[in-house]
Design an enzyme around this catalytic site. Structure first.
Site, PDB file in Angstrom:
ATOM      1  N   TYR A  53       0.824  -1.216   0.000  1.00 36.69           N
ATOM      2  CA  TYR A  53       0.000   0.000   0.000  1.00 36.69           C
ATOM      3  C   TYR A  53       0.858   1.267   0.000  1.00 36.69           C
ATOM      4  O   TYR A  53       0.439   2.293  -0.535  1.00 36.69           O
ATOM      5  CB  TYR A  53      -1.004  -0.025   1.159  1.00 36.69           C
ATOM      6  CG  TYR A  53      -2.155  -0.957   0.838  1.00 36.69           C
ATOM      7  CD1 TYR A  53      -3.164  -0.557  -0.041  1.00 36.69           C
ATOM      8  CD2 TYR A  53      -2.197  -2.244   1.338  1.00 36.69           C
ATOM      9  CE1 TYR A  53      -4.189  -1.427  -0.384  1.00 36.69           C
ATOM     10  CE2 TYR A  53      -3.217  -3.115   1.004  1.00 36.69           C
ATOM     11  CZ  TYR A  53      -4.215  -2.697   0.146  1.00 36.69           C
ATOM     12  OH  TYR A  53      -5.224  -3.557  -0.205  1.00 36.69           O
ATOM     13  N   HIS A 106     -14.834   1.416  -0.432  1.00 35.53           N
ATOM     14  CA  HIS A 106     -13.714   0.525  -0.105  1.00 35.53           C
ATOM     15  C   HIS A 106     -12.575   1.262   0.611  1.00 35.53           C
ATOM     16  O   HIS A 106     -11.440   0.784   0.617  1.00 35.53           O
ATOM     17  CB  HIS A 106     -13.199  -0.165  -1.371  1.00 35.53           C
ATOM     18  CG  HIS A 106     -14.183  -1.152  -1.938  1.00 35.53           C
ATOM     19  ND1 HIS A 106     -14.103  -1.674  -3.203  1.00 35.53           N
ATOM     20  CD2 HIS A 106     -15.287  -1.716  -1.392  1.00 35.53           C
ATOM     21  CE1 HIS A 106     -15.117  -2.512  -3.420  1.00 35.53           C
ATOM     22  NE2 HIS A 106     -15.851  -2.546  -2.338  1.00 35.53           N
ATOM     23  N   GLY A 173     -16.774   2.135 -15.543  1.00 34.31           N
ATOM     24  CA  GLY A 173     -15.470   1.486 -15.383  1.00 34.31           C
ATOM     25  C   GLY A 173     -15.391   0.495 -14.253  1.00 34.31           C
ATOM     26  O   GLY A 173     -14.373   0.426 -13.557  1.00 34.31           O
ATOM     27  N   ASN A 199     -18.437   1.545 -20.081  1.00 32.06           N
ATOM     28  CA  ASN A 199     -17.261   0.704 -19.854  1.00 32.06           C
ATOM     29  C   ASN A 199     -16.502   0.557 -21.171  1.00 32.06           C
ATOM     30  O   ASN A 199     -17.084   0.675 -22.244  1.00 32.06           O
ATOM     31  CB  ASN A 199     -17.689  -0.685 -19.331  1.00 32.06           C
ATOM     32  CG  ASN A 199     -16.554  -1.418 -18.633  1.00 32.06           C
ATOM     33  OD1 ASN A 199     -15.517  -1.695 -19.221  1.00 32.06           O
ATOM     34  ND2 ASN A 199     -16.753  -1.722 -17.365  1.00 32.06           N
TER      35      ASN A 199
HETATM   36  N1  APR Z   1     -12.594   3.221 -19.575  1.00 37.28           N
HETATM   37  C1  APR Z   1     -13.692   2.567 -19.098  1.00 37.28           C
HETATM   38  N2  APR Z   1     -13.629   1.356 -18.532  1.00 37.28           N
HETATM   39  C2  APR Z   1     -12.420   0.771 -18.420  1.00 37.28           C
HETATM   40  C3  APR Z   1     -11.240   1.383 -18.911  1.00 37.28           C
HETATM   41  C4  APR Z   1     -11.363   2.670 -19.515  1.00 37.28           C
HETATM   42  N3  APR Z   1     -10.307   3.346 -19.987  1.00 37.28           N
HETATM   43  N4  APR Z   1     -10.199   0.538 -18.676  1.00 37.28           N
HETATM   44  C5  APR Z   1     -10.705  -0.548 -18.078  1.00 37.28           C
HETATM   45  N5  APR Z   1     -12.045  -0.417 -17.930  1.00 37.28           N
HETATM   46  C6  APR Z   1     -12.985  -1.353 -17.308  1.00 37.28           C
HETATM   47  C7  APR Z   1     -12.708  -2.806 -17.558  1.00 37.28           C
HETATM   48  O1  APR Z   1     -13.354  -3.214 -18.765  1.00 37.28           O
HETATM   49  C8  APR Z   1     -13.340  -3.468 -16.342  1.00 37.28           C
HETATM   50  O2  APR Z   1     -14.705  -3.790 -16.559  1.00 37.28           O
HETATM   51  O3  APR Z   1     -12.859  -1.188 -15.900  1.00 37.28           O
HETATM   52  C9  APR Z   1     -13.273  -2.381 -15.276  1.00 37.28           C
HETATM   53  C10 APR Z   1     -12.297  -2.670 -14.156  1.00 37.28           C
HETATM   54  O4  APR Z   1     -12.760  -3.798 -13.453  1.00 37.28           O
HETATM   55  P1  APR Z   1     -12.012  -4.329 -12.151  1.00 37.28           P
HETATM   56  O5  APR Z   1     -10.552  -4.406 -12.438  1.00 37.28           O
HETATM   57  O6  APR Z   1     -12.706  -5.548 -11.712  1.00 37.28           O
HETATM   58  O7  APR Z   1     -12.201  -3.133 -11.094  1.00 37.28           O
HETATM   59  P2  APR Z   1     -13.443  -2.802 -10.171  1.00 37.28           P
HETATM   60  O8  APR Z   1     -14.730  -3.141 -10.826  1.00 37.28           O
HETATM   61  O9  APR Z   1     -13.257  -1.418  -9.682  1.00 37.28           O
HETATM   62  O10 APR Z   1     -13.186  -3.803  -8.974  1.00 37.28           O
HETATM   63  C11 APR Z   1     -13.991  -3.763  -7.851  1.00 37.28           C
HETATM   64  O11 APR Z   1     -12.577  -5.272  -6.687  1.00 37.28           O
HETATM   65  O12 APR Z   1     -10.478  -6.063  -6.002  1.00 37.28           O
HETATM   66  C12 APR Z   1     -11.566  -5.302  -5.701  1.00 37.28           C
HETATM   67  O13 APR Z   1     -11.649  -3.743  -3.998  1.00 37.28           O
HETATM   68  C13 APR Z   1     -11.249  -3.892  -5.342  1.00 37.28           C
HETATM   69  O14 APR Z   1     -12.601  -1.918  -5.604  1.00 37.28           O
HETATM   70  C14 APR Z   1     -12.128  -3.081  -6.259  1.00 37.28           C
HETATM   71  C15 APR Z   1     -13.236  -4.049  -6.602  1.00 37.28           C
END
Ligand code: APR
Length: 231
Positions: A53, A106, A173, A199
């Site tokens: 972190y 979170h 996203g 997304n």
């Molecule tokens: N613009 C829009 N969407 C995007 C872009 C972009 N430039 N780049 C990536 N993405 C999308 C991907 O297609 C994906 O669906 O962002 C999403 C990211 O997904 P995750 O990596 O799963 O992130 P998130 O949904 O925030 O995860 C949720 O999981 O590990 C935990 O606590 C952590 O808060 C996090 C939670």
């Protein structure tokens, strides 16, 4: 004036240079989440968790909000609609992009919490097991104020409240793979809200939305905000 609830995830910060969680072979910055993002990991190897972190916090100082964060800042600043921003992100890019009030479900990288007394305070420097809590003065309990896997997200009651009474729900996203956030779209639909997903690509959750727009957040969020402000 419409009531709008916006849920953001790692994808909104991707174009600022912060890595998402699930796009890289299941590893997060080279680590398995169980090794760095669980209370058990902290119990087993606090020093690794701190190092991890601390690096994320340093990375945050090197990046800036992108057009998507700024567009949401402009939407809030317009005061044309009642907007609630709920984020799964632990970065502060929404705030730096002009959103004064954001619900970090979170937690936040720039906050620390004492495991012993629960005191939360600002944190811009590295943390270690040797740090002493300024409230209870004990050492060994300072941790990033991050909600790890297996812990209860923040703001859930308030989020339930706004979801049960909104006109529009927008997810930006986020993969929708993590609960309870992945289910917010269904709660919003139950309350009669229109639902929109922005997304880069379709997600496993896309089928639950009334409308899906694919493309980078830096473009799609700005387009959507322009529409909303012109409405
Ligand atoms: N613009 C829009 N969407 C995007 C872009 C972009 N430039 N780049 C990536 N993405 C999308 C991907 O297609 C994906 O669906 O962002 C999403 C990211 O997904 P995750 O990596 O799963 O992130 P998130 O949904 O925030 O995860 C949720 O999981 O590990 C935990 O606590 C952590 O808060 C996090 C939670």
């Amino acid at each position: 004036m419409a009531k709008i609830v916006i849920l953001t995830g790692a994808g909104i910060s991707a174009e600022s240079g912060l890595k998402t969680f699930r796009d890289d072979g299941g590893l997060w910055e080279g680590h398995r989440v169980e090794d760095v993002a669980t209370p058990e990991a902290f119990g087993r190897n606090a020093s690794l968790v701190h190092q991890f972190y601390n690096q994320r916090r340093r990375d945050l100082a090197e990046v800036a909000p992108n057009a998507a964060h700024r567009a949401l800042g402009a939407l809030m600043a317009s005061s044309l609609h009642e907007v609630t921003i709920v984020t799964q992100n632990v970065d502060d890019l929404h705030e730096r992009g002009g959103c004064p009030s954001v619900w970090h479900m979170h937690g936040q990288l720039l906050k620390k919490r004492c495991e012993w007394c629960g005191a939360v305070s600002d944190c811009s420097e590295d943390l270690s097991q040797d740090d002493r809590c300024s409230e209870c003065e004990q050492t060994g309990g300072m941790r990033p104020d991050i909600v790890w896997f297996g812990e209860m997200p923040y703001f859930l009651e308030k989020i339930d409240g706004v979801l049960s009474d909104c006109d529009l729900f927008v997810a930006i996203g986020t993969s929708g793979a993590v609960y309870p956030a992945g289910n917010f779209v269904n709660l919003a639909r139950l309350s009669g809200a229109r639902t929109l997903e922005l997304n880069l690509v379709r997600t496993d959750n896309s089928g639950n939305f009334d409308e899906v727009r694919e493309g980078p957040a830096s473009v799609k969020v700005g387009e959507w905000v322009e529409e909303i402000l012109a409405d």
